[in-house]
Design an enzyme around this catalytic site. Structure first.
Site: not given
Length: 286
Positions: A141, A153, A192
């Site tokens: 990510h 990530e 997130n």
């Protein structure tokens, strides 16, 4: 390089950003889009981004020329057959991603090739289940804008081979110069899972009439030294992306903090998605 044959599926802002950093690092990169017109748009977007970086003094002319020579654009998944790493950067939809990974599983033929998803919130295990090689599937990510933000990530699943995760971590850190953090395969991963409740709280505060959008953002910028307010950040991320992420996390955890507020739902239904559409919590010239 640890990996020098990279494919990227999806030529939007994230996909072209990922392709740009890989090409600048010296990798041969193929960007695949849904059709020829979108592939050409991806080419124009990438070239424009690189030339703006030259104009801003961020990269040299020679680096730009070298990156452009290592970039190819296509509308055929078959052109990814020889890639050592394919990064998916398409719409944030579980079914669409699973279908793509099933197709890539049949096309990408290198025996040690790794398939990676740039999803911000969807289970990597569910995506990997669409393939016959879950041991060589990871989440990777990146953050927007990819060339400017160092963080990546890395999300292995319970099936991911240790050597696969280690190889991809070395590629991101050593070849791309990124800062890699690892997360378990849980909705939202690290960033997130922490950021989304904060953004949703700001939406709920606006929805309840506690304060104006301007004052909510000003409060967090001036009172907490945040570089950008939560509603401006939501507009930058894209309200559709925020909705998809919050929905995914709410479905997994059933935590009310992840439940999307009605205002967010109505704005997405109305096409007010933030900066990319010119209107979100604030208005933008396009």
């Amino acid at each position: 390089m640890i990996i020098d044959q990279v494919g990227v599926v999806g030529g939007g802002l994230m996909g072209t950003g990922i392709a740009r950093v890989c090409a600048l690092a010296g990798a041969d990169v193929v960007i695949c889009e849904a059709d020829a017109a979108r592939a050409e748009s991806a080419r124009a977007r990438t070239e424009s981004s690189l030339r703006r970086a030259v104009a801003a003094g961020k990269i040299a002319d020679a680096d730009c020329a070298g990156a452009l020579s290592r970039l190819r654009f296509t509308a055929s998944l078959e052109d990814l057959a020889d890639r050592e790493l394919v990064v998916e950067a398409i719409v944030e939809d579980e079914r669409a991603k699973a279908d793509l990974f099933a197709a890539l599983d049949k096309v990408v033929s290198a025996p040690t090739a790794v398939l990676a998803s740039n999803t911000s919130s969807i289970s990597i295990t569910k995506i990997a289940a669409a393939t016959t090689r879950p041991e060589r599937v990871v989440g990777l990510h990146f953050f927007n804008p990819v060339p400017a933000l160092r963080l990546v990530e890395l999300i292995p699943t319970l099936h991911t081979a240790a050597e696969t995760a280690d190889r991809i971590e070395r590629f991101a850190a050593e070849d791309l110069g990124k800062l890699v953090i690892r997360s378990q395969d849980r909705a939202g991963f690290v960033v997130n899972a922490l950021l989304t409740p904060y953004l949703l709280s700001a939406v709920r505060m606006l929805e309840a009439g506690f304060a104006s959008a301007e004052d909510i953002d000003r409060g967090m910028v001036e009172g907490c030294a945040h570089p950008i307010g939560p509603l401006s950040l939501a507009d930058f991320v894209g309200l559709d992306i925020l909705l998809a992420a919050s929905t995914s996390m709410y479905e997994e955890f059933r935590d009310p903090g992840f439940a999307p507020p009605p205002l967010l739902l109505r704005m997405v239904e109305s096409g007010f998605l933030g900066e990319k559409t010119g209107r979100g919590f604030f208005s933008y010239s396009r």
